[in-house]
Design a protein around this motif. Structure first.
Motif, short mmCIF file in Angstrom:
data_model
loop_
_atom_site.label_atom_id
_atom_site.label_comp_id
_atom_site.label_asym_id
_atom_site.label_seq_id
_atom_site.Cartn_x
_atom_site.Cartn_y
_atom_site.Cartn_z
N GLY A 184 9.42 31.24 -0.05
CA GLY A 184 8.97 30.18 -0.94
C GLY A 184 7.79 29.40 -0.43
N ASN A 185 7.38 28.40 -1.21
CA ASN A 185 6.24 27.56 -0.83
C ASN A 185 6.65 26.56 0.24
OD1 ASN A 185 7.65 25.51 -2.12
ND2 ASN A 185 6.35 25.48 -3.94
N GLU A 186 5.72 25.70 0.63
CA GLU A 186 5.97 24.78 1.75
C GLU A 186 7.09 23.79 1.46
OE1 GLU A 186 3.09 21.57 2.31
OE2 GLU A 186 1.93 22.44 0.66
N TYR A 187 7.35 23.48 0.19
CA TYR A 187 8.38 22.51 -0.16
C TYR A 187 9.79 23.11 -0.10
CZ TYR A 187 4.22 20.17 -1.94
OH TYR A 187 2.98 19.61 -2.05
N SER A 188 9.90 24.40 0.04
CA SER A 188 11.21 25.06 0.09
C SER A 188 11.74 25.22 1.51
CB SER A 188 11.13 26.43 -0.58
OG SER A 188 10.27 27.30 0.15
N LYS A 189 11.01 24.72 2.50
CA LYS A 189 11.35 24.96 3.90
C LYS A 189 11.84 23.68 4.58
CE LYS A 189 7.56 28.30 3.95
NZ LYS A 189 8.39 29.40 3.47
N MET A 190 12.57 23.85 5.68
CA MET A 190 12.98 22.75 6.55
C MET A 190 12.31 22.92 7.90
SD MET A 190 17.08 22.28 5.92
CE MET A 190 17.76 22.01 4.29
N ARG A 191 11.90 21.81 8.48
CA ARG A 191 11.27 21.86 9.80
C ARG A 191 11.94 20.83 10.72
NH1 ARG A 191 7.22 22.77 6.00
NH2 ARG A 191 6.04 24.72 6.32
N LEU A 192 13.21 21.10 11.02
CA LEU A 192 14.00 20.16 11.80
C LEU A 192 13.54 20.06 13.24
CD1 LEU A 192 15.82 20.89 9.29
CD2 LEU A 192 17.79 20.44 10.76
#
Length: 225
Positions: free
Chosen positions: A81-89
């Motif tokens: 997906g695009n950047e808004y579909s990811k998590m960067r914990l």
């Protein structure tokens, strides 16, 4: 709105599809699970003549597999997906934003950073309640289901869960406890969504239908007090 803000396509269709399928599956799983744990209908005669509990268990199982398939699909979309579909914990900025956003939603401060996608606090709620909680509820559910067929593939894969938690009663208790975690998550989720939509006027609620949110243009961001 079009003068003050710019429209941004945030939630792609697969993300919105996952969201609504998950909402439906969790609702049916919660209601059927509560009935399985505490039957409220008292029907006279032999159970074989009614089989209501059997139908409830059947639909609980169907939507459990829908829930699992949907979660696997979303795992794939984290990558696709695009950047808004990811998590960067793993990023420091993520945790700083989580603290700031928590203070904002608990009325400790009146300011917060605007987000087009999920803020860090919302992502943390998804991670712990939906992903970690979802994994545990799937494992415990499959462990209980596997007990009905001692020689089946489910029992082979998840039979270790019952001895780990000592007995099936403890597995059931954990499964039940995790189910209530979704109810807690729903309260927090709705509070954050409606508050953001009302105060930030960014289309948070409608974005889960059409995919679009609104953000201040660069000029208006600078001009905003």
């Amino acid at each position: 709105m079009s003068i003050l803000r710019s429209q941004v396509y945030v939630w792609e269709f697969p993300v919105r599809f996952f969201h609504w399928v998950n909402a439906l599956a969790i609702t049916i799983l919660f209601l059927t699970g509560m009935y399985i744990g505490h039957p409220i209908l008292d029907t006279p005669g032999e159970a074989v003549g009614h089989f209501f509990m059997g139908r409830v268990r059947y639909w609980h199982g169907i939507f459990a597999f829908i829930f699992m398939a949907n979660m696997l699909f979303r795992l794939y979309w984290f990558w696709a997906g695009n950047e808004y579909s990811k998590m960067r914990l793993w990023k420091k900025e993520f945790w700083r934003d989580a603290v700031t956003t928590f203070k904002y939603y608990t009325f400790m401060t009146g300011e917060h950073a605007e987000h087009v996608g999920h803020n860090a606090l919302a992502q943390l709620m998804y991670f712990f309640f939906v992903w970690v909680g979802g994994l545990l509820i799937m494992v415990t559910g499959l462990a209980m289901r596997g007990g009905g067929d001692p020689n089946g593939i489910i029992q082979t894969l998840f039979g270790w869960v019952v001895p780990l938690l000592r007995n099936e009663y403890q597995v059931r208790n954990l499964h039940h406890f995790l189910a209530w975690g979704y109810a807690v998550f729903l309260i927090g989720h709705l509070y954050m969504v409606f508050r953001q939509d009302i105060l930030d006027d960014d289309g948070t609620i409608s974005s889960m239908i059409n995919g679009y949110k609104f953000e201040l243009s660069s000029h208006n961001k600078k001009a905003r007090p």
